[in-house]
Design an enzyme around this catalytic site. Sequence first.
Site, PDB file in Angstrom:
ATOM      1  N   HIS A   1      61.158 -46.899 148.684  1.00 56.86           N
ATOM      2  CA  HIS A   1      62.006 -46.761 149.888  1.00 56.86           C
ATOM      3  C   HIS A   1      63.100 -45.701 149.803  1.00 56.86           C
ATOM      4  O   HIS A   1      64.285 -46.003 149.870  1.00 56.86           O
ATOM      5  CB  HIS A   1      62.598 -48.113 150.289  1.00 56.86           C
TER       6      HIS A   1
ATOM      7  N   HIS B   1      54.197 -51.685 148.760  1.00 52.42           N
ATOM      8  CA  HIS B   1      55.474 -52.386 148.593  1.00 52.42           C
ATOM      9  C   HIS B   1      55.628 -53.494 149.630  1.00 52.42           C
ATOM     10  O   HIS B   1      55.866 -53.219 150.804  1.00 52.42           O
ATOM     11  CB  HIS B   1      56.598 -51.349 148.774  1.00 52.42           C
TER      12      HIS B   1
ATOM     13  N   ASN C   1      59.836 -60.436 142.849  1.00 54.14           N
ATOM     14  CA  ASN C   1      61.052 -61.269 142.991  1.00 54.14           C
ATOM     15  C   ASN C   1      60.774 -62.587 143.709  1.00 54.14           C
ATOM     16  O   ASN C   1      61.387 -62.927 144.717  1.00 54.14           O
ATOM     17  CB  ASN C   1      62.176 -60.489 143.687  1.00 54.14           C
TER      18      ASN C   1
ATOM     19  N   ASP D   1      57.689 -52.180 152.753  1.00 55.87           N
ATOM     20  CA  ASP D   1      58.776 -53.036 152.253  1.00 55.87           C
ATOM     21  C   ASP D   1      58.883 -54.300 153.132  1.00 55.87           C
ATOM     22  O   ASP D   1      59.984 -54.766 153.436  1.00 55.87           O
ATOM     23  CB  ASP D   1      60.113 -52.302 152.198  1.00 55.87           C
TER      24      ASP D   1
END
Length: 430
Positions: free
Chosen positions: A236, A64, A98, A309
């Site tokens: 997450h 991620h 994104n 993340d």
Amino acid sequence: MSGIVIEGGRLIDPAAGIDDARDLWIDAGVVRAVEAPGALRGVEAERRIAAAGAWVAPGFVDLHCHLREPGYEYKETVATGVASAVAGGFTGVACMANTNPVNDSSAVTRFILERAAQANLARVYPIGALSHGLKGERLAEIGEMRAAGIVAVSDDGKPVADASLMRRALEYCRMFDIPVIDHAEDPGLFAGGCMHEGRTSLRLGLKGIPSACEEIMVARDIRLVELTGGRLHVAHVSTRGSVDLVRDAKRRGVRVTAEATPHHLTLTDEAVAQYDGNAKMNPPLRLDDDREALCAGLADGTIDAIATDHAPHHRDEKAIEFEHAAFGIVGFETALPLSLRLVERRVLSAIECIRRLSTRPAEILGVDGGTLQVGRTADVVVIDPHAEWGVEIAGLRSKSKNSPFLGWTMKGRAVATIVGGRVVHEGVAR
Ligand SMILES: [Zn+2]
């Protein structure tokens, strides 16, 4: 003469069940031999790396991250992102969709892979958008993107509010046996929140995001996996309730996996007390009780993997009022030492720590790597577990410096990172 011999190290390979003194010979991009100390002395290698006191492990695989290209090159590019990744010991990273344009078509997937090939450092595994434009309305071109190289789908950054769309994604992805990665967040409960909802948010006068915001969606999506037989990976995980839901689902044999970030395993909402924008992330830092539950979930296997993340943001997006600051922090270069703290605290053994950073993420994504068995790809990290270093803006390779760990002294770092048998990062000499 060819290849590299790494000798004198403690070789940790979770897939092979090895945590012992071994020498490693890699050649022509693959692992050629794993032998007892000294047994490779006769090999005429191009290069020998002395690894006494160091750990030799399969390179880390990040489930991620956000590489920001195309569209947000002022935060990070694929090239600066993978430079940061290999400095942190990662040999492969899966990047979220994104971007701008969103990675919802094979053209964007191919563009990201081209950039990764040009940078030629860590392997990059694009994650395709679940919905067209991340709008949550209709499925993206998943089949076409899969053919171009995506390893999973996710609208990460945004939740999938429509349960029927999530259902269809789980059903459709069964065909490719790829996971749907869940950014679990109820939009209504989230609205306007900027930190964990609790005593600290009350005291600071900031609008909170309750734990239920995450747990409601984790519960919903576990039900949808049961309905569809698809594969869900929960990104997450941040609350005790989510850990309990995943643990219970796994007990019932549901195909769900989960990750936690180094920051949620380390910090609590108290880190927000100084209104430091670098302590703002989504999901937010929660309570010590949640942090303890994440550690327990990691220890018992409920949480499969540690994922960064990694979410770079420009300074101007962080050095403003807390309410308006962007969510997210950079994570590649601090993931290893923060994970080693869990080893020091005996949450994880050394071999389990490597499993959660390397072997499990590779398995979940269905990608190469995660082991040092003979014949497999030579993606390797050499770790000095004792090296102390300070987290400083100047030292971070990422284009962005938004870390709540600036000023911290870390222990442990990647001293060499090898991808496909090629040294792509070398740290300071020990
Ligand atoms: Zn997310």
